[in-house]
Motif scaffolding. Structure first.
Motif, mmCIF file in Angstrom:
data_model
loop_
_atom_site.group_PDB
_atom_site.id
_atom_site.type_symbol
_atom_site.label_atom_id
_atom_site.label_comp_id
_atom_site.label_asym_id
_atom_site.label_seq_id
_atom_site.Cartn_x
_atom_site.Cartn_y
_atom_site.Cartn_z
ATOM 1 N N TRP A 102 6.100 -0.271 13.923
ATOM 2 C CA TRP A 102 5.719 1.124 13.738
ATOM 3 C C TRP A 102 4.214 1.226 13.539
ATOM 4 O O TRP A 102 3.609 0.407 12.825
ATOM 5 C CB TRP A 102 6.444 1.715 12.526
ATOM 6 N N GLU A 133 7.179 13.840 15.318
ATOM 7 C CA GLU A 133 7.201 12.662 14.448
ATOM 8 C C GLU A 133 8.587 12.326 13.903
ATOM 9 O O GLU A 133 8.968 11.149 13.841
ATOM 10 C CB GLU A 133 6.221 12.840 13.279
ATOM 11 N N TRP A 183 10.414 8.852 14.651
ATOM 12 C CA TRP A 183 10.757 7.907 13.585
ATOM 13 C C TRP A 183 12.223 7.483 13.710
ATOM 14 O O TRP A 183 12.550 6.301 13.577
ATOM 15 C CB TRP A 183 10.489 8.534 12.224
ATOM 16 N N ARG A 200 1.629 9.142 16.274
ATOM 17 C CA ARG A 200 2.375 7.960 15.827
ATOM 18 C C ARG A 200 2.621 7.072 17.037
ATOM 19 O O ARG A 200 2.556 7.519 18.186
ATOM 20 C CB ARG A 200 3.721 8.330 15.188
ATOM 21 N N GLU A 248 1.166 3.830 12.287
ATOM 22 C CA GLU A 248 0.850 5.091 11.620
ATOM 23 C C GLU A 248 -0.279 5.822 12.362
ATOM 24 O O GLU A 248 -0.933 5.272 13.246
ATOM 25 C CB GLU A 248 0.451 4.837 10.161
ATOM 26 N N LYS A 249 -0.513 7.063 11.945
ATOM 27 C CA LYS A 249 -1.456 7.935 12.630
ATOM 28 C C LYS A 249 -2.851 7.325 12.686
ATOM 29 O O LYS A 249 -3.528 7.402 13.719
ATOM 30 C CB LYS A 249 -1.507 9.291 11.927
#
Length: 436
Positions: A117, A81, A85, A135, A119-120
């Protein structure tokens, strides 16, 4: 698949081409994506076409030839992650000048950003928790199309104009050689050598665009900077635990080991490369089985089902194999997996090779032999844009400043150190100059 991203992580690409080169690539690939989608729509390859089970297709193909405009999603697994990122932040800065200028809100005109982006929760909702993806980075403009059907339609459309002739069942081209102009100033040409049944036949033509992924010529004129490799694809029937709603974006892993999608039939279309030389025999069965196992490990069991329990594709056999083969044929859960392989070509720095090897072309001359090769299994967008520059490289039109910059980035002469490009902040796409 038709994607904007280069076929490597951003730090790796920048190490070769600098940030300026990375920005130039993302710009040209974005334009290549739009060119591809426009051409597909002109050919009538819309999303309403019915998907065909297990049909042939390109890397991560859409099945049935229909254009699917659902974007693409880059995904990472647990433990990746932080690096992922940082990859997102770097890509967003490269793709959005507003971010580079310090305006962190991105675009001010209300248009959708070319990168987002995930998120999980969003990623798990698409793939389930068993898949292990945590991700995602989403590219909304990207698309999927069956490369085989698309290419056939493009050829038919070109021949239909009356300005192109398709030759089939020809002897294999086994050599290519440029001829310089003679002492009296008569223009040279290009000799193509064909392997006939008993002898080598040579044909002289004024111009050649060499755009083959296999590139099986002897001796290989680009030895060391272009390597033919095999790409493998499998169309795996729908699992009990249904993957994301279909059709889906094209997914690919952080590290670029696999890309896949779910087509309208419910099949999981998955592909990958082993990066072994295509001068060796292909290993279709072994590679296809590895792709099936990879899909099974992520989508094979129902939510909450134990891994050692009854897992989907516990017995699978490849198309063409007899029953009772691997996995104890005839069992209830046995499925038939369609598998294909094809040839593509790789370059050392993950960029296509474009232009002429002759120095005088860069100094204002007219190219006779132009290369447009090296898709790196990822080139449907970048090579489309590269192909749009070929008329300019052959002297039939002028290239714009932006096109010159892109041509310099992809120039085949970058490996000679004589094209003014290369890595570092000032390299990889310096503007202006003559055609490559």
């Amino acid at each position: 698949m038709i994607v904007t991203l280069y076929p490597s992580s951003s730090p790796s690409f920048i190490a070769h081409h600098g940030e300026k080169g990375a920005r130039t690539y993302l710009r040209l690939a974005s334009q290549g994506v739009e060119m591809q989608k426009t051409l597909a729509k002109q050919l009538g390859m819309g999303r309403d076409k019915e998907e065909e089970e297990g049909g042939e297709g390109g890397r991560g193909g859409g099945g049935g030839g229909g254009l699917v405009e659902e974007g693409s999603m880059y995904v990472c697994c647990r433990g990746e992650e932080d690096a992922f990122w940082n990859e997102f932040l770097l890509l967003r800065r490269l793709m959005l000048p507003e971010v580079e200028d310090g305006r962190e809100d991105g675009r001010e005109d209300g248009r959708e950003e070319p990168i987002r982006w995930c998120e999980k929760e969003e990623v798990v909702a698409m793939h389930g928790s068993q898949a292990g993806f945590t991700r995602g980075i989403f590219f909304p403009q990207d698309a999927i199309i069956d490369s085989t059907s698309y290419t056939q339609a493009l050829i038919q459309a070109a021949v239909g104009t009356g300005r192109a002739l398709l030759l089939s069942n020809c002897p294999a081209v086994c050599g290519i050689e440029e001829e310089e102009e003679d002492e009296e100033g008569r223009e040279g040409g290009v000799f193509l050598s064909f392997q006939d049944t008993k002898s080598i036949v040579k044909l002289k033509v004024p111009r050649v665009v060499l755009a083959t992924g296999g590139f099986f010529l002897s001796p290989p004129p680009l030895a060391g900077i272009l390597r033919p490799c095999f790409s493998y694809l499998a169309a795996v029937p729908p699992p009990p635990f249904r993957p994301p709603s279909r059709p889906t974006p094209n997914f690919f892993t952080f590290g670029f080991t696999h890309d896949w999608c779910v087509v309208a039939s419910g099949h999981v279309r998955v592909s990958g490369e082993d990066h072994f030389s295509a001068l060796k025999p292909p290993r279709r069965k072994a590679r296809a089985r590895a792709l099936v196992e990879w899909v099974r490990a992520r989508y094979g069991g129902r939510e909450g089902e134990r891994r050692e329990g009854r897992i989907w594709v516990a017995a699978s056999r490849l198309e063409g194999e007899g029953e009772g083969g691997r996995g104890g044929g005839g069992r209830e859960e046995e499925v038939v997996v369609s598998a294909r392989h094809g040839v593509y070509s790789e370059t050392p720095d993950a960029l296509p090779l474009l232009g002429s090897v002759r120095k005088e072309v860069r100094e204002g001359g007219r190219a006779r032999l132009v290369y447009c090769v090296g898709c790196n299994a990822w080139g449907e967008a970048s090579l489309t844009y590269a192909a749009s520059l070929v008329p300019g490289l052959l002297g039939y039109r002028e290239l714009s400043v932006d096109e010159e910059e892109a041509a310099r980035l992809m120039s085949i002469r970058r490996f000679s150190g004589a094209c003014g490009g290369g890595g570092g902040e000032g390299g990889g796409g310096g503007g202006g100059g003559g055609t490559m």
